[in-house]
Design a protein around this motif. Structure first.
Motif, PDB file in Angstrom:
ATOM      1  N   LYS A 136      42.570  34.865  39.351  1.00  0.00           N
ATOM      2  CA  LYS A 136      42.176  34.116  38.156  1.00  0.00           C
ATOM      3  C   LYS A 136      42.153  35.024  36.930  1.00  0.00           C
ATOM      4  CE  LYS A 136      38.317  31.451  36.268  1.00  0.00           C
ATOM      5  NZ  LYS A 136      37.005  30.853  36.560  1.00  0.00           N
ATOM      6  N   PHE A 137      41.871  36.300  37.125  1.00  0.00           N
ATOM      7  CA  PHE A 137      41.810  37.256  36.029  1.00  0.00           C
ATOM      8  C   PHE A 137      43.095  38.057  35.885  1.00  0.00           C
ATOM      9  CE2 PHE A 137      37.564  35.864  36.409  1.00  0.00           C
ATOM     10  CZ  PHE A 137      37.110  35.862  35.100  1.00  0.00           C
ATOM     11  N   GLY A 138      44.196  37.468  36.350  1.00  0.00           N
ATOM     12  CA  GLY A 138      45.507  38.061  36.137  1.00  0.00           C
ATOM     13  C   GLY A 138      45.841  39.210  37.057  1.00  0.00           C
ATOM     14  N   MET A 139      45.043  39.407  38.071  1.00  0.00           N
ATOM     15  CA  MET A 139      45.300  40.508  38.993  1.00  0.00           C
ATOM     16  C   MET A 139      46.322  40.061  40.041  1.00  0.00           C
ATOM     17  SD  MET A 139      41.455  42.080  39.297  1.00  0.00           S
ATOM     18  CE  MET A 139      41.931  43.788  39.526  1.00  0.00           C
ATOM     19  N   GLN A 140      47.241  40.958  40.328  1.00  0.00           N
ATOM     20  CA  GLN A 140      48.270  40.692  41.327  1.00  0.00           C
ATOM     21  C   GLN A 140      48.116  41.646  42.490  1.00  0.00           C
ATOM     22  OE1 GLN A 140      51.852  41.185  38.986  1.00  0.00           O
ATOM     23  NE2 GLN A 140      51.930  39.000  38.577  1.00  0.00           N
ATOM     24  N   LYS A 141      48.412  41.130  43.676  1.00  0.00           N
ATOM     25  CA  LYS A 141      48.335  41.974  44.871  1.00  0.00           C
ATOM     26  C   LYS A 141      49.436  43.025  44.811  1.00  0.00           C
ATOM     27  CE  LYS A 141      48.028  41.706  49.887  1.00  0.00           C
ATOM     28  NZ  LYS A 141      48.167  40.821  51.057  1.00  0.00           N
TER      29      LYS A 141
END
Length: 169
Positions: A136-141
């Protein structure tokens, strides 16, 4: 119920934060710590983060701490100084109400103002709720480590999520 207040943690919050965290130590695999921490230890952890000029925030409802989030140095080498690891924990009875989002909504702008370049979140997998919060906060795995931890007699995977916060110089 009134809206939660988000504010900087103080050493007086050590006991409440320890109580929240100790539930996760004793009952879950979301942290790899295995021994409970006391208020003094938690206050020392808060002070260490703040001494690094990084934020440790708490969410408070009706005068009670119901969650916290903080950013700690990613690694100690100087070249990592613009990267942090973010964490959020909620009282286990206060989950699912958006408190994690409120804490990150307060934390991320502080990181941007401090010219933090990258925020990294480490999660025990699977953990759908935490994965969704970080995404949701723009973090990508960006990484998935298989069976790197062992707790409660089981091998556990860890994933890392990352996002750019600002253009640090």
């Amino acid at each position: 119920m009134p809206s939660p207040t988000i504010r900087p943690a103080t050493d007086r919050d050590g006991a409440a934060i320890a109580a929240i965290y100790n539930h996760y130590i004793a009952s879950t695999v979301v942290t790899f710590e295995e021994l409970a921490v006391d208020a003094t230890e938690m206050a020392a952890r808060i002070a260490k983060v703040q001494a690094a000029h990084l934020p440790w925030l708490v969410a408070e409802e009706d005068g009670e701490v119901v969650g916290y989030a903080y950013a700690a140095p990613w690694h100690v080498r100087a070249a990592y100084r613009h990267s942090v690891e973010v964490s959020v924990y909620l009282d286990h009875q206060a989950t699912g109400r958006g408190l994690g989002s409120l804490l990150y909504e307060a934390l991320f702008p502080i990181l941007k103002s401090k010219k933090i370049h990258v925020a990294i979140g480490g999660l025990t997998l699977p953990n759908p709720a935490s994965e969704a919060l970080h995404q949701k906060f723009g973090m990508q795995k960006v990484a998935h480590y298989h069976e790197v931890g062992r707790k409660f007699g089981q091998w556990l995977d860890v994933g890392y999520w990352q996002t750019k916060i600002s253009e640090a110089e």
